[in-house]
Scaffold this motif. Structure first.
Motif, PDB file in Angstrom:
ATOM      1  N   GLN A 125       0.829  -1.204   0.000  1.00 17.18           N
ATOM      2  CA  GLN A 125       0.000   0.000   0.000  1.00 17.18           C
ATOM      3  C   GLN A 125       0.869   1.262   0.000  1.00 17.18           C
ATOM      4  O   GLN A 125       0.545   2.249  -0.647  1.00 17.18           O
ATOM      5  CB  GLN A 125      -0.930  -0.014   1.211  1.00 17.18           C
ATOM      6  CG  GLN A 125      -1.749   1.253   1.399  1.00 17.18           C
ATOM      7  CD  GLN A 125      -2.661   1.537   0.228  1.00 17.18           C
ATOM      8  OE1 GLN A 125      -3.277   0.636  -0.348  1.00 17.18           O
ATOM      9  NE2 GLN A 125      -2.746   2.803  -0.182  1.00 17.18           N
ATOM     10  N   ASP A 126       2.008   1.216   0.677  1.00 19.16           N
ATOM     11  CA  ASP A 126       2.897   2.392   0.689  1.00 19.16           C
ATOM     12  C   ASP A 126       3.415   2.690  -0.708  1.00 19.16           C
ATOM     13  O   ASP A 126       3.531   3.851  -1.109  1.00 19.16           O
ATOM     14  CB  ASP A 126       4.087   2.161   1.636  1.00 19.16           C
ATOM     15  CG  ASP A 126       3.646   2.225   3.088  1.00 19.16           C
ATOM     16  OD1 ASP A 126       2.559   2.791   3.353  1.00 19.16           O
ATOM     17  OD2 ASP A 126       4.372   1.692   3.956  1.00 19.16           O
ATOM     18  N   ASP A 127       3.730   1.622  -1.470  1.00 19.97           N
ATOM     19  CA  ASP A 127       4.178   1.837  -2.850  1.00 19.97           C
ATOM     20  C   ASP A 127       3.085   2.487  -3.690  1.00 19.97           C
ATOM     21  O   ASP A 127       3.353   3.343  -4.525  1.00 19.97           O
ATOM     22  CB  ASP A 127       4.603   0.507  -3.488  1.00 19.97           C
ATOM     23  CG  ASP A 127       5.866  -0.070  -2.852  1.00 19.97           C
ATOM     24  OD1 ASP A 127       6.817   0.701  -2.654  1.00 19.97           O
ATOM     25  OD2 ASP A 127       5.877  -1.278  -2.556  1.00 19.97           O
ATOM     26  N   VAL A 128       1.835   2.034  -3.463  1.00 21.90           N
ATOM     27  CA  VAL A 128       0.709   2.615  -4.203  1.00 21.90           C
ATOM     28  C   VAL A 128       0.627   4.110  -3.909  1.00 21.90           C
ATOM     29  O   VAL A 128       0.531   4.942  -4.820  1.00 21.90           O
ATOM     30  CB  VAL A 128      -0.624   1.918  -3.828  1.00 21.90           C
ATOM     31  CG1 VAL A 128      -1.810   2.664  -4.421  1.00 21.90           C
ATOM     32  CG2 VAL A 128      -0.622   0.465  -4.274  1.00 21.90           C
ATOM     33  N   ARG A 129       0.724   4.432  -2.636  1.00 19.01           N
ATOM     34  CA  ARG A 129       0.606   5.828  -2.206  1.00 19.01           C
ATOM     35  C   ARG A 129       1.739   6.688  -2.795  1.00 19.01           C
ATOM     36  O   ARG A 129       1.520   7.763  -3.334  1.00 19.01           O
ATOM     37  CB  ARG A 129       0.644   5.857  -0.674  1.00 19.01           C
ATOM     38  CG  ARG A 129       0.589   7.209  -0.059  1.00 19.01           C
ATOM     39  CD  ARG A 129      -0.836   7.653   0.112  1.00 19.01           C
ATOM     40  NE  ARG A 129      -0.902   9.071   0.439  1.00 19.01           N
ATOM     41  CZ  ARG A 129      -2.025   9.743   0.518  1.00 19.01           C
ATOM     42  NH1 ARG A 129      -3.180   9.153   0.265  1.00 19.01           N
ATOM     43  NH2 ARG A 129      -2.025  11.015   0.830  1.00 19.01           N
ATOM     44  N   GLU A 130       2.961   6.181  -2.697  1.00 23.56           N
ATOM     45  CA  GLU A 130       4.110   6.946  -3.182  1.00 23.56           C
ATOM     46  C   GLU A 130       4.057   7.095  -4.705  1.00 23.56           C
ATOM     47  O   GLU A 130       4.393   8.145  -5.247  1.00 23.56           O
ATOM     48  CB  GLU A 130       5.417   6.251  -2.761  1.00 23.56           C
ATOM     49  CG  GLU A 130       5.588   6.154  -1.250  1.00 23.56           C
ATOM     50  CD  GLU A 130       6.326   7.344  -0.630  1.00 23.56           C
ATOM     51  OE1 GLU A 130       7.432   7.649  -1.091  1.00 23.56           O
ATOM     52  OE2 GLU A 130       5.768   7.955   0.294  1.00 23.56           O
ATOM     53  N   LEU A 131       3.619   6.021  -5.384  1.00 19.25           N
ATOM     54  CA  LEU A 131       3.511   6.116  -6.839  1.00 19.25           C
ATOM     55  C   LEU A 131       2.435   7.137  -7.212  1.00 19.25           C
ATOM     56  O   LEU A 131       2.603   7.917  -8.150  1.00 19.25           O
ATOM     57  CB  LEU A 131       3.198   4.745  -7.456  1.00 19.25           C
ATOM     58  CG  LEU A 131       3.071   4.712  -8.985  1.00 19.25           C
ATOM     59  CD1 LEU A 131       4.337   5.217  -9.675  1.00 19.25           C
ATOM     60  CD2 LEU A 131       2.748   3.294  -9.478  1.00 19.25           C
ATOM     61  N   ALA A 132       1.326   7.129  -6.458  1.00 19.46           N
ATOM     62  CA  ALA A 132       0.264   8.110  -6.723  1.00 19.46           C
ATOM     63  C   ALA A 132       0.810   9.531  -6.566  1.00 19.46           C
ATOM     64  O   ALA A 132       0.493  10.420  -7.363  1.00 19.46           O
ATOM     65  CB  ALA A 132      -0.917   7.879  -5.785  1.00 19.46           C
ATOM     66  N   GLU A 133       1.672   9.739  -5.567  1.00 19.83           N
ATOM     67  CA  GLU A 133       2.255  11.068  -5.376  1.00 19.83           C
ATOM     68  C   GLU A 133       3.185  11.423  -6.531  1.00 19.83           C
ATOM     69  O   GLU A 133       3.224  12.554  -7.004  1.00 19.83           O
ATOM     70  CB  GLU A 133       2.988  11.133  -4.025  1.00 19.83           C
ATOM     71  CG  GLU A 133       1.995  11.071  -2.873  1.00 19.83           C
ATOM     72  CD  GLU A 133       2.635  11.214  -1.497  1.00 19.83           C
ATOM     73  OE1 GLU A 133       3.873  11.208  -1.403  1.00 19.83           O
ATOM     74  OE2 GLU A 133       1.868  11.325  -0.519  1.00 19.83           O
TER      75      GLU A 133
END
Lengths: 457, 408
Positions: free
Chosen positions: A208-216
Motif C-alpha cells: 500500500q505504501d508503494d501505491v501511495r508513493e507512486l500516486a504522489e
C-alpha cells in the motif's frame, strides 16, 4: 508441434475465410507483422485529438447554459454532437470488425485486441463514447511490435487512460494547486492499477505504501477529453518518493521522474513473469505449459521488453501448435470469425447502417456477455472458457448464429462446404455429420458456428 | 462417516433409499430427483462489486470523529438528509425507500465488517476471495468453487433450478460441483427439433458445451411452459411490453423463480467504486440496490416472509475523503440484510471508533467482525446448517465466534 496453417488462422488469427489463404505458419505470420500495417490504412481510425473540436464546443455550450445564455439552437447543436459520438462508436466497431474480416496479417489485430484488453479503458463520459478505439490506435497499435515500455508510456500519458482511472483529478497533497484549493488531493486509482494490472500483477512485490508513493509521483499527469497530455508541475507533489525501494523525484517534480518509474516497472522481473503468463493464457491455454511461460518470461527480460521478440517466442514454441483447442473465443472474436468464415468483406460490413449494427452486433454482443467496450472494470474481459460458455452465454451465441440467414439476409453456403471452409481438418466427426444432416442451409451453417471446434481456438 | 449438514434430510433419504453410508457424500444419488431443497426458506446473495463505502451508506453520525473525516463533499446525518436509525447510525438518503422495511423489522445491517483480505485492496482479488469464501492465508490458492456452491454440495440430489446465478457474469460465488442454473432474463433457446437433436450430437463429446446447452434448453422449456400456463405478468420472459431497467428485470426474474421451487438466487450489482463524485455515484448505485430489494419484496409476495437477502461487497473505502470528492479502496465496510425472515431494525456491530489511532493502517475503518460470519449465521439460522459444516466445509477456517441472532 510446429504451428500448422489451420491452427495459425484459428488460434493466432481471426479465423479461416473462403477468400483468403491461411497463414503458412509462424514465420509467415511474423513476417506479415513486421511489414506495413495495411488494415490501418484500409480501415482508418481517427486519433483521440479528433474529438477536441466537438468536446470544446460542447464545453462552451455547457458554460453558456450555466450562465443562462444558451440558445435553443446551441442546445440542439450539443444534442447533435453527442449523437454523433454515439453513432461514431458503432461505426468504429464496424472498422474493428472490418479489419478482422479483411486482414492477411490477422495476428496484428489479435495482438492489438490483447494489449487493448491488458490496458483496458472504458468511456465514462458521453464525449468519449467513441474514443476507446482512438486510444487503442494512438497508444497500443503502434507498439504491438515495439517495446513494452513505449506502450506503457503511451498508455500512461494518454488522456483516455488518465480519465478512466481518475488520474486527471489527482493532485499532490502539498502541490501548489492543493495549497490554493484545499478540497483537492490525491487519487490512488491509477497508481494501483498501474502496478496491479499493467505491470507487476497482483502477486507482485508492492505494498500500500508503494501505491501511495507512486500516486504522489504520478500527480501532475494530466489530460482530459478536451486537453492533450501535459505534466503540470503545479499539480505535482514536491519531494522524493520511494517506489519498490527506489527513490524518485526531487523538490522540483519533473515528468522525467515518471518516465523513470515507468521504465523500472516495465523492466521489473515481476512484470516479465506476469506478461508472459497473460500471453500464454490468452493465446494458448487457461492452464499453459510452464515451459511456454518460462520461455516468454526469459525472452521478455533478455530482449528488454521487445514485444516482437516475445511474440516470436510465443508462435515458435512447441505448445503453440498443440491440439486440442482449449480456449473459448470471446463473443467479439466469435462474431468476427463467423462473418469471416462466411466470406463477408470489410466494405460490406461497414455498409451496414448504425441501426443494423446495433441490432445485429452490439445488442447480441451484450447478450452474449461482452457489451462492446464496456467490461466491468480495468481488468478487462475474462479469459477462462467457463466464464463465456455458460448456459445463458451459449444460448445467445447459438441464437445469433441461427439468426444469420433471417436477420442479416446473408446468402448461406452449402453447410457441407462451409464446415470445411470454417474448420478445415479441426472439424470433428459429429460436426461433419450435423452439417450434412441439417434441414436447412441456415441451420447447417449455424450448427457449424455453434460447434465446440468453431467456438474454441 | 461424515457429518451431514442436514440431519433431518439425511435421515429421510436414508429411510427412503436404504442408504447405509453418508448420503451427503454419495455420488450414487443422482437419479433421485427432489422438487426442492430440504428447507423452505429463500436466500438471495447480492455481490456489490467495486467496494461499497459502508461509512456513507450506514453513517456513524454518533461518532464524533466522523466530522473530521467527511468534511469536504460528503455530508452525513440528518443535515445531509440521512434518516436516523438507532441514535448512532443514519441511513443514506438514497436508501430512504427502504425505511419502511427498517420500521417493519425487515432490514438490518452489519457494520465494521470485512473478509480477512487485507492491504492490497485489489477489487478483483477482493471479489474472488469474498465469493470463494476461503484462501486468505498467504500462499493458499483461491478456491475454485464459491462458498454458496459449497453449501449446496452438502445437500444431496438437488435439482439445477434449486439455485440460480442470474445475469451475464458467471458468478464465482455459485461455481462448483453442485448443480446451479445460470440465466439472464430475456434469453431463449428455441430450436427446431432437428437442430436440437444435431446440436446435442455436436456437443456430446465436450462436457462444457454439452452441459451448458442442456441447461439452456431445460430452462427455456420451463419458461415456455410457465408462459403457456398463462402464469402471471411477473415472468422473466420476453413478452413484457415496456422493458424495465436491467437490475429490475433481474430482481423480477429472481422473485419469479424463488416463488416456485428455487431456494437460492445470486447476482451482482456494479457501480460502487466511487473514487470521485461519490455523492451522485453512490446515490445511483444505492438506488439500484433499493429498487432491487423492493422489486423482490413485491414479486415474492408471501414468500418474502421466509426470505433473507444478503448484500455484500469486497471491501469498504477510506475513512477520509480523497481529493476528488470520493474515497479510495479501504478495508472495513458494511453489509445489508433484508427480508421478512431477517431480524430487522438493528445494526450489528462491535464499533471500533474512527479516531486516528482506531483506524486500520491509519486510513480505513477497522473490521471487527468477519463478514463471512454473518453469511454463515444466516445459513445456520435460516436453513439449519450445522455450525461445524459451516466452519469446515463452507468457510474452512472460519470462527463464527459470537455472531448470531440475525434471523428471526
Amino acid at each position: 508441434m510446429t504451428l500448422d496453417p489451420t491452427l495459425a488462422a484459428i488460434r493466432f488469427g481471426t479465423g479461416r475465410a473462403p477468400h483468403l489463404p491461411d497463414p503458412a505458419g509462424a514465420d509467415a505470420m511474423l513476417a506479415a507483422l513486421t511489414g506495413p500495417d495495411r488494415m490501418a490504412v484500409a480501415h482508418p481510425v481517427p486519433s483521440f485529438a479528433s474529438i477536441y473540436p466537438a468536446t470544446r464546443e460542447i464545453a462552451e455550450i455547457d458554460a453558456a447554459r450555466r450562465a443562462g445564455e444558451a440558445t435553443e439552437e446551441a442546445l440542439a447543436r450539443k444534442t447533435a454532437l453527442v449523437r454523433g459520438f454515439r453513432a461514431q462508436q458503432a461505426e468504429l466497431m464496424a472498422v474493428a470488425v472490418a479489419r478482422g474480416l479483411d486482414s492477411t496479417d490477422p495476428l496484428r489485430e489479435r495482438l492489438t485486441w490483447f494489449w487493448a484488453d491488458h490496458f483496458t479503458v472504458v468511456s465514462k463520459r458521453m464525449e468519449t463514447r467513441s474514443a476507446a478505439q482512438m486510444y487503442v490506435e494512438d497508444a497500443i497499435r503502434p507498439h504491438v511490435t515495439g517495446r513494452f515500455v513505449d506502450m506503457l508510456t503511451a498508455v500512461a500519458t494518454h488522456p483516455m487512460m488518465l480519465l478512466y482511472l481518475d488520474q486527471h483529478q489527482s493532485v499532490g497533497p502539498h502541490s501548489a494547486v492543493a495549497r490554493k484549493r484545499p478540497g483537492l488531493g490525491l487519487n490512488e486509482n491509477f497508481a494501483r492499477e498501474l502496478m496491479e494490472l499493467h505491470t507487476l500483477g497482483v502477486d507482485g512485490p508492492y505494498t500500500q505504501d508503494d501505491v501511495r508513493e507512486l500516486a504522489e509521483l504520478l500527480a501532475g499527469m494530466h489530460g482530459t477529453h478536451r486537453t492533450t497530455f501535459v505534466y503540470k508541475t503545479q499539480r505535482a507533489e514536491p519531494g522524493p518518493e520511494t517506489v519498490l525501494g527506489r527513490n524518485y523525484g526531487r523538490r522540483e517534480p519533473k515528468f522525467e521522474d515518471v518516465e523513470r518509474v515507468l521504465e523500472d516497472l516495465a523492466r521489473h522481473p515481476a512484470t516479465a513473469r506476469y506478461i508472459a503468463q497473460k500471453l500464454a493464457v490468452h493465446f494458448v491455454s487457461d492452464r499453459p505449459d510452464p515451459d511456454l511461460v518460462a520461455t516468454l518470461e526469459h525472452r521478455f527480460t533478455e530482449s528488454d521488453g521487445d514485444l516482437l521478440e516475445v511474440t516470436r517466442a510465443l508462435l515458435t514454441h512447441p505448445a503453440a501448435g498443440l491440439r486440442p483447442m482449449e480456449k473459448a473465443k470471446p463473443p467479439f472474436d466469435f462474431v468476427v470469425s463467423s462473418l469471416r468464415a462466411l466470406g463477408m468483406q470489410g466494405r460490406d460490413f461497414r455498409a451496414l447502417d448504425v441501426a443494423a449494427l446495433r441490432r445485429q452486433v452490439l445488442t447480441p454482443l451484450a447478450r452474449m456477455g461482452q457489451p462492446w467496450q464496456a467490461p466491468d472494470g480495468p481488468d478487462g474481459w475474462p479469459e477462462a472458457a467457463d466464464a463465456w460458455i455458460t448456459p445463458q452465454g451459449l444460448a445467445e451465441r447459438i441464437t445469433w448464429a441461427m439468426g444469420l440467414e433471417r436477420l442479416w439476409g446473408l446468402e448461406m453456403p452449402d453447410p457441407r462446404d462451409f464446415v470445411r471452409t470454417a474448420l478445415g481438418d479441426v472439424a470433428g466427426r459429429e460436426t461433419l455429420l450435423a452439417a450434412r444432416a441439417a434441414e436447412t442451409r441456415g441451420e447447417g451453417v449455424a450448427l457449424v458456428l455453434a460447434s465446440p471446434e468453431f467456438q474454441r481456438r | 462417516m461424515e457429518r451431514s449438514a442436514f440431519p433431518d434430510r439425511r435421515r429421510f433419504l436414508r429411510n427412503a433409499l436404504s442408504l447405509g453410508c453418508s448420503a451427503a457424500a454419495s455420488p450414487l444419488l443422482t437419479p433421485v430427483s427432489l422438487a426442492s431443497a430440504p428447507w423452505d426458506a429463500r436466500l438471495v446473495v447480492i455481490i456489490l462489486r467495486g467496494g461499497m463505502d459502508g461509512l456513507d451508506v450506514v453513517q456513524p453520525y454518533g461518532d464524533r470523529n466522523l466530522a473530521g473525516l467527511r468534511d469536504r463533499s460528503l455530508g452525513f446525518g440528518e443535515a445531509a438528509g440521512a434518516a436516523d436509525l438507532d441514535g448512532f447510525f443514519a441511513l443514506h438518503p438514497a436508501l430512504a425507500p427502504l425505511l419502511p422495511l427498517w420500521s417493519a423489522g425487515e432490514l438490518a445491517f452489519a457494520h465494521a465488517v470485512s473478509t480477512p483480505y487485507r492491504d492490497k485492496r485489489s477489487h478483483f482479488d477482493g471479489q474472488d476471495l469474498l465469493e470463494a469464501g476461503t484462501g486468505f492465508a498467504p500462499g493458499v490458492p483461491v478456491a475454485k468453487d464459491g462458498w454458496l456452491n459449497r453449501m449446496l454440495q452438502q445437500v444431496p440430489g438437488l435439482e439445477a433450478e434449486t439455485a440460480f446465478a442470474i445475469g451475464r457474469d458467471n458468478l464465482h460465488l455459485l461455481k462448483g460441483s453442485a448443480p446451479v442454473a445460470n440465466w439472464a432474463p430475456g434469453t431463449d433457446l428455441s430450436l427446431s427439433p432437428q437442430a436440437e437433436r444435431l446440436l446435442k450430437m455436436v456437443y456430446a463429446e465436450d462436457p462444457q458445451f454439452r452441459d451448458s446447452a442442456a441447461e439452456a434448453l431445460q430452462i427455456t422449456a420451463r419458461l415456455e411452459a410457465a408462459r403457456q400456463a398463462g402464469a402471471d405478468a411477473a415472468q422473466g420472459g420476453t413478452s413484457r411490453p415496456a422493458p424495465s431497467p436491467g437490475h429490475v428485470r433481474v430482481a423480477e426474474f429472481a422473485a419469479d423463480w424463488l416463488r416456485r421451487d428455487t431456494r437460492i438466487a445470486a447476482f451482482s450489482i456494479n457501480g460502487w467504486d466511487t473514487h470521485q463524485g461519490q455523492k451522485s455515484g453512490l446515490a445511483t448505485a444505492l438506488g439500484r440496490l433499493s429498487d432491487t430489494i423492493l422489486t423482490m419484496r413485491t414479486g415474492l409476495g408471501p414468500v418474502w416472509q421466509k426470505t433473507a437477502v444478503l448484500a455484500m461487497t469486497e471491501f469498504g473505502r477510506t475513512a477520509r475523503e480523497n481529493g476528488n470528492k470520493g474515497t479510495d479502496h479501504g478495508t472495513g465496510g458494511a453489509m445489508m440484510l433484508a427480508g421478512g425472515a431477517v431480524r430487522g431494525g438493528v445494526v450489528h456491530r462491535l464499533w471500533p471508533g474512527l479516531g486516528e489511532s482506531d483506524l486500520y493502517a491509519g486510513r480505513d475503518l477497522l473490521p471487527t467482525a468477519d463478514v463471512r460470519s454473518y453469511a454463515a449465521a444466516t445459513m445456520r439460522e435460516l436453513m439449519g446448517l450445522d455450525r461445524q459444516v459451516l466452519e469446515r466445509a463452507v468457510f474452512p477456517g472460519l470462527d463464527m465466534a459470537r455472531i448470531g441472532g440475525v434471523i428471526l
